[in-house]
Write a protein that holds these residues in place. Sequence first.
Motif, mmCIF file in Angstrom:
data_model
loop_
_atom_site.group_PDB
_atom_site.id
_atom_site.type_symbol
_atom_site.label_atom_id
_atom_site.label_comp_id
_atom_site.label_asym_id
_atom_site.label_seq_id
_atom_site.Cartn_x
_atom_site.Cartn_y
_atom_site.Cartn_z
ATOM 1 N N ILE A 147 -35.757 -0.683 -39.366
ATOM 2 C CA ILE A 147 -34.837 -1.681 -39.493
ATOM 3 C C ILE A 147 -33.443 -1.181 -39.960
ATOM 4 C CG2 ILE A 147 -34.136 -4.160 -40.278
ATOM 5 C CD1 ILE A 147 -36.120 -4.413 -37.808
ATOM 6 N N VAL A 180 -36.599 -6.242 -30.897
ATOM 7 C CA VAL A 180 -35.954 -5.030 -31.955
ATOM 8 C C VAL A 180 -35.428 -4.085 -30.598
ATOM 9 C CG1 VAL A 180 -36.182 -3.110 -33.566
ATOM 10 C CG2 VAL A 180 -37.355 -5.499 -34.044
ATOM 11 N N GLU A 200 -33.607 -6.544 -34.852
ATOM 12 C CA GLU A 200 -34.290 -7.469 -34.037
ATOM 13 C C GLU A 200 -33.052 -8.415 -33.660
ATOM 14 O OE1 GLU A 200 -37.760 -10.653 -34.642
ATOM 15 O OE2 GLU A 200 -36.235 -10.506 -36.126
ATOM 16 N N ALA A 212 -36.617 1.016 -29.094
ATOM 17 C CA ALA A 212 -36.298 1.102 -30.549
ATOM 18 C C ALA A 212 -36.761 2.079 -31.367
ATOM 19 C CB ALA A 212 -37.329 -0.458 -31.087
ATOM 20 N N ASN A 226 -31.376 -9.257 -36.949
ATOM 21 C CA ASN A 226 -32.180 -9.358 -38.096
ATOM 22 C C ASN A 226 -32.281 -10.894 -38.513
ATOM 23 O OD1 ASN A 226 -32.835 -6.786 -37.953
ATOM 24 N ND2 ASN A 226 -31.454 -6.218 -39.328
#
Lengths: 410, 410, 197, 197
Positions: free
Chosen positions: B81, B131, B163, B343, B219
Amino acid sequence: KAGIAAGGAAAAGAAQAGEPDPLITEVQDWASYTGDGVDATPYGMPIEYESDVVRRNVEWLTADTISSINFTPIHALDGTITPQGCAFERHHSGAIELRKEDYRLMINGLVDKPLIFTYEDLERFPRTNKVYFCECAANTGMEWAGAQLNGAQFTHGMIHNMEYSGVSLRTLLEEAGLGAAGDLKDKWVYVEGADASSNGRSIPMEKALDDVLVAFKANGEALRMEHGYPVRLVVPGWEGNMWVKWLRRIEVTNQAIESREETSKYTDTLEDGTSRKWTWEMDAKSVVTSPSPQSPIPHGAGPLVITGLAWSGRGSITGVDVSIDGGKNWQEARLAQPGDDKALTRFYLDINWDGSEMLLQSRAKDSTGYVQPTKAQLRDVRGLNSIYHNNCIQTWWVKESGEAENVEVS
Amino acid sequence: KAGIAAGGAAAAGAAQAGEPDPLITEVQDWASYTGDGVDATPYGMPIEYESDVVRRNVEWLTADTISSINFTPIHALDGTITPQGCAFERHHSGAIELRKEDYRLMINGLVDKPLIFTYEDLERFPRTNKVYFCECAANTGMEWAGAQLNGAQFTHGMIHNMEYSGVSLRTLLEEAGLGAAGDLKDKWVYVEGADASSNGRSIPMEKALDDVLVAFKANGEALRMEHGYPVRLVVPGWEGNMWVKWLRRIEVTNQAIESREETSKYTDTLEDGTSRKWTWEMDAKSVVTSPSPQSPIPHGAGPLVITGLAWSGRGSITGVDVSIDGGKNWQEARLAQPGDDKALTRFYLDINWDGSEMLLQSRAKDSTGYVQPTKAQLRDVRGLNSIYHNNCIQTWWVKESGEAENVEVS
Amino acid sequence: TLITAPVVAGEYGLGREALPEEVAAWDVDVAPDGTGLPAGSGSVEYGEEVFAEACAYCHGDFAEGVDNWPKLAGGADTLDHEDPLKTVGSYWPYLSTTWDYVNRSMPFGYAQSLEPDDVYAIVAYILYSNDMVDDDFVLSNENFLEVEMPNAGGFIIDDRETAEAHFWNDSPCMENCKDSVEITMRAMVLDVTPDTE
Amino acid sequence: TLITAPVVAGEYGLGREALPEEVAAWDVDVAPDGTGLPAGSGSVEYGEEVFAEACAYCHGDFAEGVDNWPKLAGGADTLDHEDPLKTVGSYWPYLSTTWDYVNRSMPFGYAQSLEPDDVYAIVAYILYSNDMVDDDFVLSNENFLEVEMPNAGGFIIDDRETAEAHFWNDSPCMENCKDSVEITMRAMVLDVTPDTE
Ligand code: HEC
Ligand code: HEC
Ligand SMILES: [Ca+2]
Ligand SMILES: [Ca+2]
Ligand SMILES: [Ca+2]
Ligand SMILES: [Ca+2]
Ligand SMILES: [Ca+2]
Ligand SMILES: [Ca+2]
Ligand SMILES: [Co+2]
Ligand SMILES: [Co+2]
């Protein structure tokens, strides 16, 4: 456009019914002039218009804000990841500033060789990554005796969900050597923080060797100071208090230490006055985050997105049911992604709202077959004095105006 | 502890060999006094010690910083992330401030009924979450003619992975009605931003009806201003320029508009002077993020974690190979989690470094069977003037000192 | 994903119908076939004036560029050389793109401020700077499609799946993949990386 | 996951061996069986003094608590009532916990500053405040385990899987699950929620 917006000296404002919207027909400043350059914010913050999406604390809960808690604004978030900046904090002696250079981790007790690691040492062990939720055992704790706080942030906001990177606790224990511990079945690991609260918790060896992480990153970057920078423990599915921040020591022991945080606190008193201890797993739970008291329906009847979060400390979410009539009838919600082990799951129910009032509930189901209980079911077993582990079904009374209130129903 | 640290008037500092470390034997301030309370940072920022983990720009790349780019500090991140605060930015006329109240989205062209949506309208459509990585087609573009920028942040930092929550573009197109478009096979969707650059791109209808999102959260929280607040397009696996920010218009057309950003830019010139257009998919790619020039090995020989990121615009990563000898021999790295469609995937290779120099490379493989090519292989087909879509294997020359440099090898 | 027509349009009944004035205000993109061009015209001569005033500061009096700002003219026959110079004249396949981009995105810092006739004139001047038209040329919506763009035939559609089919490989080499490895180029030699300390 | 012994200890050879002084400095937790208690002793009388100086400001002269700060005494026989008062006397199962927590975490704001004898004395005073010992009592590492904690038998180990076995349910009711639904309590009536506007 010059030609088109020619007559457009009209004041900006909301479009009149049937009148062209000046936000469209007139060239707006942002469509003509330049904005901020790429050197404006080396590390960015949310835009000023989102300044209400922040952690909040409840003053009357604690004597001061140093040993206290604040709450994730879950009513305003979507998806599953919680940004570190608004992820709830619980401290017992405040958030400390501990430089990586000053960080030491000790492993001692029933190990073959007691060890000291620097931060740099930790970065040399094999790492793992996984998203996990962290829920305070006291989440929803103010709601045992009745509906009290009017907002999902306050009733259910002691939770966050991040992607952690770190070293498996098992790896570190094995590095120190567990031969000295003998039979591992009745052994414990005692973990302790470097802050002045010296928060310490006993973890059975089985869990310690399973999925516990010694983590240094969350959502890709370093842990924030308030979440234990530079190193915290991640104890997947288990109550947040065990996720020791500013982790400084790991001791292999032959008994639970029965520290203050596992006796005076984080024990759950039943109606007859006896108390459960070692209630580590977070039961399956869910909550509708919108609509909710802090996230009313801003429009009238018609399409409405009902959404919320579900999680289980025992495994993954397999389904969420939603009721709009206070639990008389249920419909299966849509999971945004298949349930992920010990991580938050986002659910949606898209309805065509008829504009009449609703008693909104959600009910989580997990991979062990557990079904989130009603408040009444939970009280039947646990009474009103449990404080912790309130995973009951939450009810929001959504009124015709679209406003919502935290209520209890028969 | 008072009793134990009694003799401890010794100055704090690094532990002498064999001497007890005063950081351990003396009670530190943070172990005695209180830290920050839960009202200190309603929205938190990284701790001051991490102030080097920020976006950076390269001054000489562009005439000014308004139409320019900065880079994600991927060398300092772990996991997958990307926090919004340090996720790279590319603007063509700066980042604008556009309030939700002032936001309008138009759908027009070959639709049954042209529509205007407010931000609030968008929140009423069914939502999805997933994501996705977003990579600028120019990522690694400065490296075509030779090794140039000395750091993974600069060579590979035009990428982030978040995300997203939003509405499927398909849903909105269907709401406007695609009957008027007739046969959808040769139709396009033209998407355009509200900022002064008026960035617009043509997307074939097949992709538009597949996995494209009209997103408002990343996110979990609102998009940041610099990433298109309040609404941007997410075009999974396809080049970042198509992920139009501050999205204001979606037009169904019977031809590609061939806007400046899909003719003058984002076309790839081959050695013979002809240029490829409509090169939308981001080829499978990977890079070792550490060790790397900005993330040298701080220790000597012994256990070393080699880690990096891999991704593919065509599907998911199925494996990553790592070479420490410049591509002579390869070993399969460990994926932190199974590859996720479009992703980022984090990979690790844990080695026992012998302290001698390494030529470190990584090679991504995706679910379509694609294998990331070497620079030579890529140049054989594309020449040196492609600018975009440089997905070659990167080499870091790691020296005995642990320092690393961006190099090319035979 | 299959391209299938939707079952029901307007299923949610959200949003409102866009008014013609609104669509006209925002739907101003211009396509290669001229779709979207408003009526109007402008001469090279007038274009030179407007360009000098609104554009030359960055793009140069003759559209040759200033400092690091984009060059809009020149570069003919450089596409197959090292460091090709890509301009409206040397690279852009459609004139519509120039009209559209100038109209919507320029001048940088004061975009969407030009009248259609100004844009026609500016585009005419850019063509003139690229030696594509004479100094008495007048561009209009009528003759727009007659302008021939030198590099119109210079583009092919993404052919990676065929031209690079060999990048799809079931069993990439894992051992002894080459005899020797030498460093052939180093970034430190260039030293163009920003200091990050 | 199986509990299996590791294959090789010290596989990575990282970190360094902890010195005895270092372990002694940090390994100060005290377990229910007294493991970890240092030698020492302290009287109720001396404890009263120290408590008055270092603790009473928050916890009250008689450990009865001030404002919202924790009460350390009282609450006997309240555990099965509404709002039980949980203190060292009424609730804590092991005396070790008191010694350990006071030693490591108190006084709040100046933790880890007490000498062992002070801690023995303070703990003795807290016991006295809870009517568990007389005013001439002296607590030491010798008699530590003799103190009987009133609620020592008051804890059971997590029994959710049996006591709440009915929460595991293959087919929860989906339709007509109850006859009527009435609102029985409203948060707005209490009005204790912080204003968030
Ligand atoms: C203050 C500087 C500035 C001024 C004044 C300016 N431009 Fe530009 N121009 C730019 C920049 C910067 C870009 C590149 C923007 C980007 O890449 O996002 C650009 C790009 C262009 C391009 C595309 C170049 C390419 O190769 O893709 C054209 C055509 C253009 N400008 C024409 C004009 C015209 C016509 C005017 C006046 C009406 C004008 N510009 C005024 C700075 C300027
Ligand atoms: C400035 C206020 C303050 C002072 C002074 C203070 N305490 Fe405390 N005490 C607290 C707070 C706040 C807590 C709860 C901390 C938490 O929950 O994280 C606490 C908790 C306790 C507890 C545990 C209570 C429970 O029910 O779990 C004990 C025992 C205790 N203190 C003893 C002492 C002793 C002994 C001293 C003096 C040596 C002392 N305290 C000085 C504020 C204070
Ligand atoms: Ca501002
Ligand atoms: Ca500070
Ligand atoms: Ca159009
Ligand atoms: Ca060159
Ligand atoms: Ca111990
Ligand atoms: Ca009560
Ligand atoms: Co518990
Ligand atoms: Co491309």
